[in-house]
Write an enzyme that holds these catalytic residues in place. Sequence first.
Site, PDB file in Angstrom:
ATOM      1  N   LYS A 178       0.832  -1.203   0.000  1.00 12.58           N
ATOM      2  CA  LYS A 178       0.000   0.000   0.000  1.00 12.58           C
ATOM      3  C   LYS A 178       0.869   1.256   0.000  1.00 12.58           C
ATOM      4  CE  LYS A 178      -1.802   2.016   3.608  1.00 12.58           C
ATOM      5  NZ  LYS A 178      -2.567   2.378   4.819  1.00 12.58           N
ATOM      6  N   ASP A 204      -6.253   0.592   0.378  1.00  9.56           N
ATOM      7  CA  ASP A 204      -6.504   0.836   1.793  1.00  9.56           C
ATOM      8  C   ASP A 204      -7.926   0.390   2.127  1.00  9.56           C
ATOM      9  OD1 ASP A 204      -8.136   2.760   0.674  1.00  9.56           O
ATOM     10  OD2 ASP A 204      -7.076   4.464   1.534  1.00  9.56           O
TER      11      ASP A 204
END
Length: 213
Positions: free
Chosen positions: A121, A140
């Site tokens: 991420k 996310d």
Amino acid sequence: MTKKEIALNAVEALKAEYPDALCSLTYSDPLQLLIATRLSAQCTDARVNIVTPALFDRFKTAEDFAAATPDEVAGYIKSCGLYKTKSRDIVAMAQMLCENYGGKVPGSIDELIKLPGIGRKTANLVCGDIFGQPGVVVVDTHCIRITRRLGLHRQTDQKKIEFELRKLLPGEESNDFCHRLVLHGRAVCTARTAKCESCCMKDFCRGAFKNDK
């Protein structure tokens, strides 16, 4: 409507709704974004933005962080949660940057995920926002929730979601799309309630107005 068509519609709807696709973390260089994103794990971006000015005033370079102790860094980030683990990661990350990359943040996902505490991420976010690389997907909680509700996947694994979305999203749009998902996830398609009646994607979202939000 196919998943590809839904994805393209979502890109355009969110672009119209949120023209300014900006990262909600405050930073002025690649290192600051890398550290701020590490701090944001299980912590709000708003809280991170409160903490980082003093942190970045004290530690300005990778060399500064590398020379610090985890306890010293921890003193600045206690309100972010998990501060002991995060402070250890930040110091170790800075030391690795100095030892292997001349104190600079590398520009590839494969190199970034070698750094302590850095996952895909964060690596995608840095590659998209700092290096302008196409095709990055920042997975996310907002991205997972909203793209699942849209019907773009049925996955729970972040890496699998990333690669599924890469197939569906235009490469030049994917990074901004993920920033817009954050804005939409806070304002409309929240974890607690999907406010479908006021959603810009209600006409093509497969989960619109259903009870299994």
